[in-house]
Scaffold this active site. Structure first.
Site, PDB file in Angstrom:
ATOM      1  N   GLU A 140     -39.604 -54.171 -47.021  1.00 48.36           N
ATOM      2  CA  GLU A 140     -40.750 -53.276 -46.801  1.00 48.36           C
ATOM      3  C   GLU A 140     -40.508 -52.320 -45.633  1.00 48.36           C
ATOM      4  O   GLU A 140     -40.887 -51.138 -45.669  1.00 48.36           O
ATOM      5  CB  GLU A 140     -42.013 -54.114 -46.534  1.00 48.36           C
ATOM      6  N   VAL A 148     -38.814 -48.284 -45.090  1.00 45.87           N
ATOM      7  CA  VAL A 148     -39.487 -46.977 -45.150  1.00 45.87           C
ATOM      8  C   VAL A 148     -40.770 -47.059 -44.328  1.00 45.87           C
ATOM      9  O   VAL A 148     -41.666 -47.846 -44.640  1.00 45.87           O
ATOM     10  CB  VAL A 148     -39.814 -46.562 -46.600  1.00 45.87           C
ATOM     11  N   ASP A 192     -31.523 -39.585 -42.393  1.00 48.60           N
ATOM     12  CA  ASP A 192     -32.381 -40.770 -42.363  1.00 48.60           C
ATOM     13  C   ASP A 192     -33.576 -40.602 -43.318  1.00 48.60           C
ATOM     14  O   ASP A 192     -33.946 -41.528 -44.047  1.00 48.60           O
ATOM     15  CB  ASP A 192     -32.858 -40.941 -40.915  1.00 48.60           C
ATOM     16  N   LYS A 223     -34.796 -42.550 -46.903  1.00 48.76           N
ATOM     17  CA  LYS A 223     -36.131 -43.118 -47.163  1.00 48.76           C
ATOM     18  C   LYS A 223     -36.711 -42.617 -48.482  1.00 48.76           C
ATOM     19  O   LYS A 223     -37.247 -43.402 -49.270  1.00 48.76           O
ATOM     20  CB  LYS A 223     -37.074 -42.781 -45.996  1.00 48.76           C
ATOM     21  N   GLY A 245     -40.952 -48.160 -34.140  1.00 47.75           N
ATOM     22  CA  GLY A 245     -41.341 -48.869 -32.913  1.00 47.75           C
ATOM     23  C   GLY A 245     -41.103 -50.356 -33.107  1.00 47.75           C
ATOM     24  O   GLY A 245     -41.239 -50.888 -34.210  1.00 47.75           O
TER      25      GLY A 245
HETATM   26  N1  LIG Z   1     -36.265 -48.999 -34.150  1.00 47.44           N
HETATM   27  C1  LIG Z   1     -37.223 -48.783 -35.039  1.00 47.44           C
HETATM   28  O1  LIG Z   1     -38.363 -48.395 -34.720  1.00 47.44           O
HETATM   29  C2  LIG Z   1     -36.949 -49.075 -36.487  1.00 47.44           C
HETATM   30  C3  LIG Z   1     -37.959 -48.875 -37.449  1.00 47.44           C
HETATM   31  C4  LIG Z   1     -37.694 -49.163 -38.792  1.00 47.44           C
HETATM   32  C5  LIG Z   1     -36.429 -49.615 -39.165  1.00 47.44           C
HETATM   33  N2  LIG Z   1     -35.470 -49.759 -38.204  1.00 47.44           N
HETATM   34  C6  LIG Z   1     -34.135 -50.225 -38.609  1.00 47.44           C
HETATM   35  O2  LIG Z   1     -33.921 -51.509 -38.039  1.00 47.44           O
HETATM   36  C7  LIG Z   1     -32.525 -51.723 -37.801  1.00 47.44           C
HETATM   37  C8  LIG Z   1     -32.328 -52.151 -36.345  1.00 47.44           C
HETATM   38  O3  LIG Z   1     -32.810 -51.130 -35.500  1.00 47.44           O
HETATM   39  P1  LIG Z   1     -32.780 -51.287 -33.905  1.00 47.44           P
HETATM   40  O4  LIG Z   1     -33.595 -50.162 -33.387  1.00 47.44           O
HETATM   41  O5  LIG Z   1     -33.121 -52.689 -33.522  1.00 47.44           O
HETATM   42  O6  LIG Z   1     -31.220 -51.020 -33.601  1.00 47.44           O
HETATM   43  P2  LIG Z   1     -30.422 -51.378 -32.272  1.00 47.44           P
HETATM   44  O7  LIG Z   1     -31.333 -51.535 -31.114  1.00 47.44           O
HETATM   45  O8  LIG Z   1     -29.301 -50.414 -32.201  1.00 47.44           O
HETATM   46  O9  LIG Z   1     -29.813 -52.842 -32.580  1.00 47.44           O
HETATM   47  C9  LIG Z   1     -28.824 -53.060 -33.522  1.00 47.44           C
HETATM   48  C10 LIG Z   1     -28.284 -54.456 -33.338  1.00 47.44           C
HETATM   49  O10 LIG Z   1     -27.335 -54.732 -34.367  1.00 47.44           O
HETATM   50  C11 LIG Z   1     -26.192 -55.331 -33.779  1.00 47.44           C
HETATM   51  N3  LIG Z   1     -25.052 -55.079 -34.657  1.00 47.44           N
HETATM   52  C12 LIG Z   1     -24.562 -53.882 -35.095  1.00 47.44           C
HETATM   53  N4  LIG Z   1     -23.493 -54.070 -35.892  1.00 47.44           N
HETATM   54  C13 LIG Z   1     -23.300 -55.412 -35.957  1.00 47.44           C
HETATM   55  C14 LIG Z   1     -22.347 -56.240 -36.584  1.00 47.44           C
HETATM   56  N5  LIG Z   1     -21.358 -55.742 -37.327  1.00 47.44           N
HETATM   57  N6  LIG Z   1     -22.431 -57.594 -36.428  1.00 47.44           N
HETATM   58  C15 LIG Z   1     -23.410 -58.128 -35.666  1.00 47.44           C
HETATM   59  N7  LIG Z   1     -24.351 -57.393 -35.027  1.00 47.44           N
HETATM   60  C16 LIG Z   1     -24.288 -56.061 -35.174  1.00 47.44           C
HETATM   61  C17 LIG Z   1     -26.066 -54.680 -32.423  1.00 47.44           C
HETATM   62  O11 LIG Z   1     -25.258 -55.481 -31.600  1.00 47.44           O
HETATM   63  P3  LIG Z   1     -25.033 -55.135 -30.026  1.00 47.44           P
HETATM   64  O12 LIG Z   1     -26.325 -55.549 -29.351  1.00 47.44           O
HETATM   65  O13 LIG Z   1     -23.908 -56.003 -29.637  1.00 47.44           O
HETATM   66  O14 LIG Z   1     -24.758 -53.665 -29.951  1.00 47.44           O
HETATM   67  C18 LIG Z   1     -27.534 -54.669 -32.000  1.00 47.44           C
HETATM   68  O15 LIG Z   1     -27.894 -55.910 -31.450  1.00 47.44           O
HETATM   69  C19 LIG Z   1     -31.843 -50.386 -38.146  1.00 47.44           C
HETATM   70  O16 LIG Z   1     -31.330 -50.459 -39.453  1.00 47.44           O
HETATM   71  C20 LIG Z   1     -32.992 -49.374 -38.089  1.00 47.44           C
HETATM   72  O17 LIG Z   1     -32.788 -48.258 -38.923  1.00 47.44           O
HETATM   73  C21 LIG Z   1     -35.690 -49.519 -36.887  1.00 47.44           C
END
Ligand SMILES: NC(=O)c1ccc[n+]([C@@H]2O[C@H](COP(=O)([O-])OP(=O)(O)OC[C@H]3O[C@@H](n4cnc5c(N)ncnc54)[C@H](OP(=O)(O)O)[C@@H]3O)[C@@H](O)[C@H]2O)c1
Length: 354
Positions: free
Chosen positions: A153, A156, A226, A230, A337
Site C-alpha cells: 500500500e 504510492v 519517482d 507511482k 514522512g
Molecule cells: N521516506 C518517505 O517518506 C517514504 C515514503 C514512502 C515510501 N518510501 C520508500 O521507503 C523506502 C525506504 O525509504 P527511507 O526514506 O527509509 O530510505 P533511507 O532512509 O535511505 O533508508 C534506506 C535503508 O536501506 C538500507 N539498505 C539499502 N540497500 C541495502 C541493502 N542492499 N541491504 C541492506 N540494507 C540496505 C540502508 O542501509 P544503511 O543505513 O546502511 O545506508 C538504509 O538503512 C524507499 O523505497 C522509499 O522510496 C519512503
C-alpha cells in the site's frame, strides 16, 4: 483429495509442500495474530517502524522483530550481531522455525528484489514501501501481486489509502475512467510555493531541500521518475500491461539540469528554469492515467480544480470511475514522512495473511 466432517480435515498433499501447508494451517488455527518480522533497511522508515512496533498498544497482535539488516550490520534475536550479509540474512529467514514470517523491505534497493520470488514461494510474507518491486517488468508485478502475502500500500502516497481504494472499486465491479493527481509531496510543495509567491523557482527548490523535503540531490525528485513509478503502479493495478518506458514524461527542466552529474551542476543550470505562469491557473506537476495511457508533467489547472486547493507538501489523487463520475473520489493528505509511512507499513503487516 480431502474429507471434512465437524471435527477434522484430512488432506493428501505432495510431500514437498507439507511444511508450507502445515505452517499455513498452524498460523490460521493457532497463532495468526503473531507476526515474526525481519526488517531490511533501518533508515527513516525502518527505524520509525521499529519504534512504532515497540510502542504499540494493540493487544490483539504480537509483533516480534526477529532480525534487522542495513548495508553495514545485521542483528538476529538468536544469532547476535554480524557484518551485513544479505544472502545469510535471507537464509535465516528461510530456515528459522517461526510461523508467520514477514520480510519488510524498507530499502529503495533493487538487490532485495532478487529474493522476493524465493521468499513468497516459501510462504514468507513481504511488506514493502519500496516501489522498485512493482515497477520492474509487468510479468514480475503480476507474479508478486498474485500472492496474498505481498502487501505494498505504501508504495504510492505512503499511508494514504490509494491502492486499497482502487482495488476495492475494481473488486466491486466499478470501472476506472481516470486517475490524476500530485503524487510527490516534494513537487506538490515546490509548485504550491511557486503558484503562491513571486520567488524564483530555484530559490523554492533550495528551500524545499533545506526543509528536508527533497532527495539528497533534488534532481531525483524533479526528473519525475519517482512519479512515473507511482502512476505505473496504479495503471498496473487497473490491469494495464505497461512498462516504465511507456509512461510519457514531459520534462520541464533545462537539458543541462537533466544531464547534470552532481548537485552543484544541477543547481548551476536550475536558474534557467522558469515555468511560465498563466493568469487564473495554477501550475502543478500532475500524474495522469486515462484511456490506458499514463503521463507525468506540468499541467495548468483552473482555480475550480481540486488540485488548486493543494496545501503544503500534501499529495492529492482524483479517481474518476463509472460510479463516481460527476463527483470523483478525492484523496488528499501527507504522502510521505516517517510517521505516516511506517504506520501504513504496520497496517499492511497487520492485514497480511498467508
Ligand atoms: N521516506 C518517505 O517518506 C517514504 C515514503 C514512502 C515510501 N518510501 C520508500 O521507503 C523506502 C525506504 O525509504 P527511507 O526514506 O527509509 O530510505 P533511507 O532512509 O535511505 O533508508 C534506506 C535503508 O536501506 C538500507 N539498505 C539499502 N540497500 C541495502 C541493502 N542492499 N541491504 C541492506 N540494507 C540496505 C540502508 O542501509 P544503511 O543505513 O546502511 O545506508 C538504509 O538503512 C524507499 O523505497 C522509499 O522510496 C519512503
Amino acid at each position: 483429495v480431502y474429507t471434512i466432517n465437524d471435527h477434522n480435515i484430512c488432506c493428501i498433499v505432495n510431500s514437498d509442500v507439507v511444511y508450507n501447508i502445515t505452517n499455513r494451517l498452524h498460523s490460521c488455527l493457532f497463532d495468526g495474530n503473531t507476526k515474526n518480522i525481519y526488517i531490511i533497511g533501518t533508515g527513516l522508515i525502518g527505524t520509525s517502524l521499529i519504534k512504532r512496533i515497540h510502542n504499540i498498544s494493540i493487544t490483539d497482535y504480537t509483533f516480534n522483530i526477529i532480525a534487522t539488516i542495513n548495508t553495514r550490520t545485521m542483528e538476529h534475536e538468536d544469532y547476535g550481531t554480524h557484518t551485513s550479509d544479505l544472502n545469510r540474512f535471507i537464509e535465516f529467514v528461510l530456515t528459522d522455525t517461526y510461523n508467520n514470517k514477514i520480510v519488510v523491505d524498507c530499502t529503495s534497493s533493487n538487490l532485495i528484489l532478487n529474493y522476493y520470488d524465493k521468499l513468497l514461494l516459501n510462504n514468507i510474507g513481504i511488506v514493502t514501501p519500496n516501489k522498485k518491486g512493482n515497477t520492474q517488468s509487468y510479468q514480475s508485478f503480476l507474479r508478486y501481486t498474485s500472492y496474498i502475502s505481498y502487501k505494498y500500500e505504501t508504495t504510492v502516497c505512503a499511508g494514504l489509502p490509494i491502492i486499497s481504494t482502487l482495488k476495492n472499486l475494481l473488486l466491486s465491479g466499478d470501472e476506472i475512467l481516470s486517475i490524476e493527481g500530485v503524487l510527490s509531496g516534494t513537487l506538490g510543495y515546490i509548485f504550491t510555493q511557486y503558484n503562491n509567491t513571486d520567488k524564483p523557482f530555484i530559490d523554492i527548490v533550495k528551500q524545499a531541500e533545506q526543509l528536508g523535503y527533497t532527495e539528497p540531490n533534488p534532481l531525483d525528485d524533479l526528473n519525475g521518475v519517482d512519479v512515473m513509478r507511482k502512476i505505473l503502479i496504479l495503471a498496473r493495478i487497473c490491469g494495464i500491461s505497461m512498462e516504465l518506458d511507456d509512461v510519457a514524461n514531459e520534462l520541464f527542466l533545462p537539458p543541462n539540469c537533466i544531464n547534470s552529474k552532481t548537485k552543484a551542476e544541477f543547481y548551476s543550470s536550475l536558474h534557467e528554469c522558469k515555468p511560465e505562469k498563466k493568469a487564473g491557473f495554477d501550475i502543478h506537476y500532475v500524474a495522469s492515467f486515462k484511456q490506458n495511457k499514463a503521463s507525468v508533467g506540468i499541467q495548468y489547472v483552473n482555480k475550480a480544480h481540486p488540485l488548486s486547493g493543494l496545501k503544503g507538501n500534501d499529495n492529492m489523487v482524483i479517481i474518476t470511475t463509472k460510479l463516481y463520475f460527476k463527483n470523483p473520489i478525492v484523496i488528499q493528505g501527507p504522502g510521505a514522512g516517517a510517521e505516516v509511512t511506517s504506520a501504513g507499513v504496520l497496517s499492511d503487516i497487520i492485514q497480511l495473511t498467508f
